[in-house]
Scaffold this motif. Structure first.
Motif, short mmCIF file in Angstrom:
data_model
loop_
_atom_site.label_atom_id
_atom_site.label_comp_id
_atom_site.label_asym_id
_atom_site.label_seq_id
_atom_site.Cartn_x
_atom_site.Cartn_y
_atom_site.Cartn_z
N ASP A 297 23.21 1.21 -16.39
CA ASP A 297 22.45 2.46 -16.32
C ASP A 297 23.30 3.51 -15.63
O ASP A 297 23.75 3.30 -14.49
CB ASP A 297 21.16 2.26 -15.52
N LEU A 298 23.52 4.64 -16.28
CA LEU A 298 24.32 5.72 -15.72
C LEU A 298 23.40 6.77 -15.11
O LEU A 298 22.60 7.40 -15.81
CB LEU A 298 25.21 6.35 -16.79
N GLY A 299 23.50 6.95 -13.79
CA GLY A 299 22.66 7.92 -13.10
C GLY A 299 22.98 9.36 -13.48
O GLY A 299 24.09 9.69 -13.92
N SER A 300 22.02 10.24 -13.27
CA SER A 300 22.16 11.64 -13.68
C SER A 300 22.98 12.47 -12.71
O SER A 300 23.50 13.53 -13.09
CB SER A 300 20.78 12.29 -13.83
N TYR A 301 23.10 12.03 -11.46
CA TYR A 301 23.71 12.88 -10.45
C TYR A 301 25.02 12.29 -9.94
O TYR A 301 25.20 11.07 -9.93
CB TYR A 301 22.73 13.07 -9.28
N PRO A 302 25.96 13.14 -9.49
CA PRO A 302 27.25 12.66 -8.96
C PRO A 302 27.10 12.12 -7.55
O PRO A 302 27.75 12.58 -6.61
CB PRO A 302 28.13 13.91 -9.01
N ALA A 303 26.21 11.12 -7.39
CA ALA A 303 25.96 10.49 -6.10
C ALA A 303 25.58 9.04 -6.37
O ALA A 303 24.50 8.78 -6.91
CB ALA A 303 24.85 11.22 -5.35
N ARG A 313 22.10 4.77 -20.93
CA ARG A 313 21.98 3.32 -20.75
C ARG A 313 22.59 2.63 -21.96
O ARG A 313 22.28 2.97 -23.10
CB ARG A 313 20.52 2.90 -20.59
N LEU A 314 23.45 1.65 -21.71
CA LEU A 314 24.01 0.81 -22.77
C LEU A 314 23.52 -0.61 -22.57
O LEU A 314 23.61 -1.16 -21.46
CB LEU A 314 25.54 0.85 -22.75
N PRO A 546 24.23 1.06 -11.78
CA PRO A 546 23.73 -0.30 -11.61
C PRO A 546 23.91 -1.09 -12.90
O PRO A 546 23.63 -0.59 -13.99
CB PRO A 546 22.25 -0.10 -11.27
N VAL A 547 24.40 -2.32 -12.77
CA VAL A 547 24.67 -3.16 -13.94
C VAL A 547 23.97 -4.51 -13.76
O VAL A 547 23.77 -5.00 -12.64
CB VAL A 547 26.18 -3.38 -14.15
N ARG A 548 23.61 -5.12 -14.89
CA ARG A 548 22.89 -6.40 -14.89
C ARG A 548 23.38 -7.23 -16.07
O ARG A 548 23.60 -6.70 -17.16
CB ARG A 548 21.38 -6.17 -15.01
N THR A 549 23.53 -8.53 -15.85
CA THR A 549 23.92 -9.41 -16.95
C THR A 549 23.15 -10.72 -16.86
O THR A 549 22.80 -11.18 -15.77
CB THR A 549 25.44 -9.68 -16.94
N GLU A 550 22.87 -11.31 -18.01
CA GLU A 550 22.24 -12.62 -18.11
C GLU A 550 22.94 -13.42 -19.20
O GLU A 550 23.43 -12.86 -20.18
CB GLU A 550 20.76 -12.50 -18.48
N ARG A 551 22.97 -14.74 -19.02
CA ARG A 551 23.46 -15.64 -20.07
C ARG A 551 22.69 -16.94 -19.94
O ARG A 551 22.60 -17.52 -18.86
CB ARG A 551 24.96 -15.88 -19.97
N PHE A 552 22.12 -17.40 -21.06
CA PHE A 552 21.30 -18.61 -21.02
C PHE A 552 21.40 -19.32 -22.36
O PHE A 552 21.63 -18.70 -23.40
CB PHE A 552 19.84 -18.26 -20.72
#
Length: 566
Positions: A297-303, A313-314, A546-552
């Motif tokens: 998720d890419l935030g909107s602000y440079p912070a 979001r990808l 923020p990034v998230r990954t799952e593998r199952f």
């Protein structure tokens, strides 16, 4: 809440430490034993929840409204069993309390590409249950308990909903019902290992959708305000837990004095490994078919500390076939060294690329689909542990270790799913013959966990492994191949936490050769305030990422055991 979760996880070594202290004497006991009695214990495990958003105003949606949240959990349980005299039926009641580490997000209220939809973020903090249990004691000595349970449950969670024009947040205590199944094995008169699955439904409750805007055309494009309103969110939570129970009133240092012989003369693999003076080395291979998911998720602000609302979001999904080699060494001094290494290729992958208010805010929302996604994964795990409980009926260890995961993927082609505007990205489909966007990720994780091996029958054994990842370091590179900028790649960084869970059912074909089947679940997320990207190398532009990954998935394996006792 982080301190509560730390207390829950740190309670596990305390329980195991008691087992270790009791293990020094290894006093034998007679075989007359049943499940009746009060018990306390600790557990660690993984969970995954689904938050489904619904409302009458934004219906139907073109995408989203389902927030998937991975979780790590740790806590304790207390209960009482009563085994009906002269039967194998066991009745009981149990209370559980778990601290949760969970942080998921997803798109919500995406009714149209002409409408600015929102980001829904869900965080779970704690959960508990009070259930009745019905079980059946199996095996020659009745030491394997298969059970089902049901009752009430509680969950504390926070939901944040935001877009560029409004935000809403609420923290709730939710109540619902739960059902579950499990298997528990008495590995000593006072000690038992359990592996349990629970399904919990917390129903629906009201939430607030924030203010937003939509694009109108009369006579030229302009935005109109859309006020916030009430909606609903339903919540389902599924968990798998590995636990250790202490039966009060039993001698914590006692061990089983005999083992029922195999009718075919075949020793159980787990039993052979636990001979006091023996050393055992197991080596084998696996084929793992898994499903993967990666989201950023890419935030909107440079912070970097401001994660909501979003610019983009990808979300990548794929199926992967991989092969691996594994090994485990159990020494006479109860030291355990185990690990595996593997790799494979991605197949049947897709990628959704969502953007909000792009092209000088002239496009409210777009969602492009790229198909296929191709790539590869490489992974390795190494653990060092100690068997605190170990005898002929099973063993239970605590360990510390390290996991490495590399996941490279490239999305090809794209079509527009959300927007009817002729100038929106991929309004004219792009061929999938060349690369569109590539993502190269590396995850470095510290593992702290529990491992248990128990003999269910003379040939069948169950292995369970659960690890909390208290520190996860993420490094990534995003490459937009079709962009016009001189620098097409963006560096990505972050730290977080995660969980890894594995269970294997093995069958001893011969005393040395075994085959088995198992399942595995991995989840890591870097969602702390240091998760950010330097987009396309632009100086001073550091946005939250923020990034998230799952593998199952499931695997098949075969192994050969070298045992000094044979």
């Amino acid at each position: 809440m982080k301190s509560l979760f730390a207390v829950a996880v740190l309670s596990l070594p305390a329980t195991i430490g008691l087992a270790h202290g009791a293990d020094l004497s290894r006093r034998p006991v007679a075989q007359v034993w049943n499940w009746t009695g009060l018990y306390v214990g600790a557990h660690i495990g993984a969970g995954w929840s689904q938050s489904k958003i619904s409302d009458d105003l934004y219906n139907p949606v073109i995408y989203g409204n389902n927030v998937r949240t991975a979780a790590v959990l740790g806590g304790g349980q207390v209960g009482y069993n009563w085994q009906a005299p002269g039967t194998a039926w066991v009745f009981g009641a149990e209370g559980e309390l778990s601290a949760l580490g969970a942080d998921g997000s997803g798109t919500c209220f995406a009714v149209s590409g002409l409408f600015v939809s929102s980001n829904c973020r869900v965080r779970h903090e704690m959960t508990g249950s009070l259930t009745a249990r019905l079980g059946y004691a199996m095996g020659a000595a009745g030491r394997t308990l298969v059970y089902a349970k049901g009752g009430g449950a509680w969950l504390r969670e926070t939901m944040d909903i935001s877009n560029r024009f409004g935000a809403a947040s609420q923290r709730d205590d939710r109540f619902g019902w739960t059902v579950g199944v499990g298997v528990e094995q008495a590995i000593a008169p006072a000690w038992s290992m359990k592996l349990a699955y629970d399904y919990t439904d917390f129903g629906a409750m009201p939430i607030s959708a924030p203010n937003t805007r939509g694009l109108a055309f009369d006579p030229f494009p302009f935005y109109v305000d859309i006020p916030g309103h009430s909606a609903q969110a339903s919540q389902v939570l599924q968990t798998v837990k590995l636990g250790l129970n202490l039966k009060l009133g039993e001698d914590a240092g006692a061990r089983w004095d005999t083992v029922s012989p195999s009718p075919l003369g075949l020793p159980v693999k787990a039993m052979a490994a636990s001979l006091p003076v023996g050393t055992e080395f197991e080596v084998g291979g696996r084929v793992w078919y898994s499903f993967g998911r990666f989201q950023k998720d890419l935030g909107s602000y440079p912070a970097p500390q401001i994660q909501d609302p979003l610019n983009s979001r990808l979300t990548y999904t794929n199926e992967t076939a991989s092969g691996e080699l594994f090994g485990r060494l159990d020494t006479a001094s109860n030291i355990v060294i185990k690990g595996f290494v593997g790799g494979g290729s991605l197949s049947r992958g897709k990628m959704h690329d969502e953007d909000w208010l792009i092209q000088n805010d002239s496009v409210p929302y777009t969602n492009t689909l790229s198909d296929p996604v191709v790539g590869s994964i490489t992974y390795a795990t190494g653990d060092l542990g100690y068997d605190f409980i170990r005898d002929r009926s099973g063993k239970f260890a605590a360990f510390i270790g390290y996991n490495y995961l590399r996941d490279d993927k490239t999305a090809k082609g794209c079509i527009q799913l959300a927007d009817q505007l002729f100038y929106a990205p991929c309004a004219q489909p792009v061929s999938n013959t060349g690369p569109g966007i590539s993502e190269k990720n590396e995850w470095y994780s510290l593992r702290i966990g529990l491992n248990g091996v128990v003999a269910l029958t003379d040939r069948l054994s169950l292995t369970a492994d659960a690890a909390y990842l208290p520190y996860v370091r993420f490094r990534g590179v995003d490459v937009h191949h079709q962009r016009n900028e001189a620098v097409k790649d963006s560096q990505e960084y972050g730290t977080g936490q995660g969980v890894q869970l594995e269970a294997i059912l093995s069958y001893a074909v011969t005393p040395s050769f075994s085959i088995g089947a198992g399942g595995r679940y991995w989840a890591m997320w870097a969602t702390r305030t240091d998760a950010y990207t330097n987009a396309f190398g632009i100086r001073g532009l550091y946005q939250a990422l923020p990034v998230r990954t799952e593998r199952f998935g499931g695997f098949l394996q075969a192994s050969y055991t070298f045992d000094s006792a044979r």
